[in-house]
Design a protein around this motif. Structure first.
Motif, short mmCIF file in Angstrom:
data_model
loop_
_atom_site.label_atom_id
_atom_site.label_comp_id
_atom_site.label_asym_id
_atom_site.label_seq_id
_atom_site.Cartn_x
_atom_site.Cartn_y
_atom_site.Cartn_z
N SER A 247 0.83 -1.21 0.00
CA SER A 247 0.00 0.00 0.00
C SER A 247 0.86 1.26 0.00
N SER A 248 1.95 1.24 0.79
CA SER A 248 2.85 2.39 0.82
C SER A 248 3.55 2.58 -0.52
N LEU A 249 3.89 1.47 -1.17
CA LEU A 249 4.58 1.52 -2.46
C LEU A 249 3.65 2.00 -3.57
N ASN A 250 2.37 1.83 -3.38
CA ASN A 250 1.41 2.15 -4.43
C ASN A 250 1.42 3.62 -4.80
N HIS A 251 1.76 4.51 -3.85
CA HIS A 251 1.83 5.94 -4.16
C HIS A 251 2.88 6.20 -5.23
N PHE A 252 4.04 5.57 -5.11
CA PHE A 252 5.09 5.72 -6.12
C PHE A 252 4.62 5.18 -7.46
N LEU A 253 3.97 4.04 -7.46
CA LEU A 253 3.53 3.42 -8.71
C LEU A 253 2.47 4.27 -9.41
N ARG A 254 1.63 4.94 -8.65
CA ARG A 254 0.63 5.83 -9.26
C ARG A 254 1.30 7.02 -9.93
N GLU A 255 2.41 7.48 -9.37
CA GLU A 255 3.13 8.62 -9.95
C GLU A 255 3.96 8.21 -11.17
N HIS A 256 4.21 6.92 -11.33
CA HIS A 256 5.02 6.42 -12.45
C HIS A 256 4.22 5.35 -13.21
N ARG A 257 3.14 5.79 -13.81
CA ARG A 257 2.20 4.86 -14.45
C ARG A 257 2.80 4.15 -15.66
N THR A 258 3.84 4.74 -16.25
CA THR A 258 4.46 4.08 -17.42
C THR A 258 5.38 2.94 -16.99
N LEU A 259 5.71 2.88 -15.71
CA LEU A 259 6.58 1.81 -15.20
C LEU A 259 5.75 0.57 -14.92
N ARG A 260 6.10 -0.52 -15.59
CA ARG A 260 5.43 -1.80 -15.34
C ARG A 260 6.23 -2.54 -14.28
N ALA B 228 14.80 4.79 -8.27
CA ALA B 228 13.77 5.49 -7.49
C ALA B 228 12.79 4.48 -6.89
N LEU B 229 12.50 3.42 -7.64
CA LEU B 229 11.61 2.38 -7.14
C LEU B 229 12.23 1.69 -5.92
N ALA B 230 13.54 1.42 -5.98
CA ALA B 230 14.23 0.79 -4.85
C ALA B 230 14.12 1.66 -3.60
N LEU B 231 14.26 2.98 -3.78
CA LEU B 231 14.15 3.90 -2.65
C LEU B 231 12.73 3.90 -2.09
N ALA B 232 11.74 3.89 -2.98
CA ALA B 232 10.34 3.85 -2.54
C ALA B 232 10.04 2.54 -1.81
N LEU B 233 10.62 1.47 -2.30
CA LEU B 233 10.44 0.17 -1.66
C LEU B 233 11.06 0.15 -0.27
N ALA B 234 12.24 0.77 -0.14
CA ALA B 234 12.89 0.87 1.17
C ALA B 234 12.03 1.66 2.15
N LYS B 235 11.46 2.78 1.67
CA LYS B 235 10.60 3.58 2.53
C LYS B 235 9.36 2.80 2.94
N ALA B 236 8.82 2.00 2.01
CA ALA B 236 7.63 1.19 2.31
C ALA B 236 7.94 0.16 3.40
N LEU B 237 9.11 -0.46 3.31
CA LEU B 237 9.49 -1.43 4.33
C LEU B 237 9.76 -0.76 5.67
N ARG B 238 10.38 0.41 5.62
CA ARG B 238 10.74 1.10 6.86
C ARG B 238 9.50 1.60 7.59
N THR B 239 8.47 2.00 6.83
CA THR B 239 7.27 2.55 7.46
C THR B 239 6.21 1.49 7.71
#
Length: 310
Positions: A118-131, A295-306
């Motif tokens: 759920s935390s990671l989903n914010h990043f994915l919504r901002e990068h819709r072209t990234l599969r 950037a995805l790796a960083l977002a993933l790290a933040k998702a795990l940390r939070t």
């Protein structure tokens, strides 16, 4: 020229191109002006090509460049090769674009929960072209996928130090004894490896990182621990533990909800090797990740940390 010489001939692109452009522009002088070289240079290259092919390509004495039948075949070959080359480059561009916009994440079972997703989903919504493709697998399979470039990133529990990985992020996650709240050891604040040797355990097989760590810890003190049940299924392990019939070894994250509810207990193990394990985000060492994947790796790290364990 020997009969088999054509099969061994390596065409020089410049000679083919000079013939092609001379034909297109109508004269060797016009081709020379386009390439910025002397007309005599164009003539020498075409003559050399005729010598290599052992056949006349340009009709002699004509004011404009007129191709012989052989010359037409060579020019047609060159045009076909150009078309194939352009098609190749186009396909490579498409594939590079797809690779830039595809991120495969291999995740050890239970390490990426709904809260982190759920935390990671914010990043994915901002990068819709990234599969983004997330593949859950046992730890040894996750390590293999990263090593063989089948995954860009991995979320993995305490990977083998010898693995050729670059650690992008880590989160302390000690390996604990997981028991049902009614288990005889549920009230303990710590357990020893000797305690584990007297406990009915359900564990994964030898290839799994948890099992490797246990075997290594036991080898250091000359102790042997054999599980009562071996399975490669996390769900089977947890079902067994929930019955109260036995215990297992896991980091807390895969059972965080049941730890919060009190249904299960996580008991620290008196073993330095198990107290200092961690969840890591890794990629293959020396692999260059696209900026969006970094950037995805960083977002993933933040998702795990939070995503709190307790």
């Amino acid at each position: 020229m020997p009969a088999n010489a054509l099969s061994e001939l390596t065409f020089q692109d410049s000679r083919l191109k000079y013939l092609y452009i001379s034909h297109q522009r109508g004269s060797m002088r016009a081709a020379a002006d386009e390439f910025g070289v002397a007309a005599s240079s164009i003539s020498r290259h075409i003559a050399k090509l005729e010598q290599e092919l052992n056949i006349e390509l340009v009709k002699q004495g004509a004011h404009r460049v007129e191709l012989t039948d052989a010359g037409k075949v060579v020019v047609e070959y060159y045009q076909t090769r150009l078309a194939h080359q352009q098609d190749l480059f186009s396909k490579m561009d498409d594939l590079r674009g797809q690779q830039q916009n595809l991120a495969v994440i291999a995740v050890g079972e239970g390490l990426l929960d709904a809260h982190a997703i759920s935390s990671l989903n914010h990043f994915l919504r901002e990068h819709r072209t990234l599969r983004t493709e997330i593949i859950s697998a046992p730890s040894y399979e996750v390590q293999r996928m990263v090593a063989q470039d089948q995954a860009h990133l991995a979320v993995i529990f305490s990977p083998c130090p010898a693995a050729q990985f670059s650690k992008l992020f880590s989160l302390a996650q000690p390996l604990c004894l997981i028991v049902d709240r009614n288990h005889p050891l549920a009230g303990r604040t710590r357990v020893s490896l000797e305690d584990l040797s007297k406990t009915s355990l359900i564990l994964p097989g030898p290839k799994f990182r948890v099992r490797e760590l246990l075997d290594l810890a036991c080898a250091n003190i000359d102790l042997k621990i054999e599980p009562a049940i071996i399975t490669n299924s996390l769900s089977v392990i947890l079902d067994f533990v929930r019955t109260g019939a036995g215990a297992t070894l896991l980091p807390e994250r895969p059972v965080r909800e049941e730890l919060k509810s009190g249904a299960l207990r996580a008991i620290p193990i008196d073993c330095p090797l198990m107290e200092h394990t961690e969840i890591q985000i890794v990629t293959r060492r020396s692999r260059r990740l696209p900026e969006v994947t970094q950037a995805l790796a960083l977002a993933l790290a933040k998702a795990l940390r939070t995503s709190p364990v307790r």
